[in-house]
Design an enzyme around this catalytic site. Structure first.
Site, PDB file in Angstrom:
ATOM      1  CB  THR A  54     -51.716   1.938  27.109  1.00 27.45           C
ATOM      2  OG1 THR A  54     -52.635   2.812  26.442  1.00 27.45           O
ATOM      3  CG2 THR A  54     -52.280   1.559  28.462  1.00 27.45           C
ATOM      4  CB  CYS A  55     -47.394  -1.146  27.095  1.00 32.96           C
ATOM      5  SG  CYS A  55     -48.792  -2.086  26.451  1.00 32.96           S
TER       6      CYS A  55
END
Length: 168
Positions: A54-55
């Site tokens: 996600t990051c």
């Protein structure tokens, strides 16, 4: 836990420098949080770890994409913090093409995360103590907005939410 109106904790983060100059040596360089935020508006976001799905796919790219809009809204710098070492953060910066847009700062021993009370214990998953995912605006070292994510969420620490707050 740190809250709106609090001063950012005294801590030293590390930043990997690709080039030598202006008092910075090649490699990891210390960043004193209180000195680096004095007189500035900082958009700061923290993530549990570099290179996480996600990051890497949403969080960092969103801030890189909106960097000019943050500057136009009066933000002096954008910081990404993670409990990683400066070498990992430097590699992630190259991978994400953050140069000149987002400062990738290492909180290697989680001192900043601990001092803010924004820790995420992932020892049971073999990842150790990490930072919660959050974003904040700090003006002259004081927190003016704070957006803390729930576990496994990506709803309020994104660039768009923080940019709206910076423009308000």
């Amino acid at each position: 836990m740190i809250k709106v109106g609090d001063t950012l904790p005294a801590a030293t983060l590390m930043e990997y420098s690709e080039v030598e100059g202006n008092g910075c040596s090649l490699g990891p360089n210390p960043v004193d949080v209180q000195k680096a935020t004095a007189g500035k508006t900082i958009a700061l976001f923290a993530v549990p770890g570099a290179f996480t799905p996600t990051c890497s796919a949403k969080h960092v790219p969103g801030f890189v994409e909106k960097a000019a809009e943050f500057k136009a809204a009066g933000v002096d710098e954008i910081w990404c913090l993670s409990v990683n070492d400066a070498f990992v953060m430097g590699a992630w910066a190259r991978d994400q093409k953050t140069d000149g847009k987002v400062r990738m700062l290492a909180d290697g021993d989680a001192a900043f995360a601990k001092a803010t009370g924004l820790t995420l214990d992932l020892n049971g998953k073999g990842l150790g103590l990490r930072s919660n995912r959050y974003s904040m605006l700090a003006k002259d070292g004081k927190v003016v907005t704070l957006n803390v994510e729930g576990p496994g969420k990506f709803e309020v620490s994104d660039a768009e939410t923080l940019l709206k707050q910076a423009k308000a």
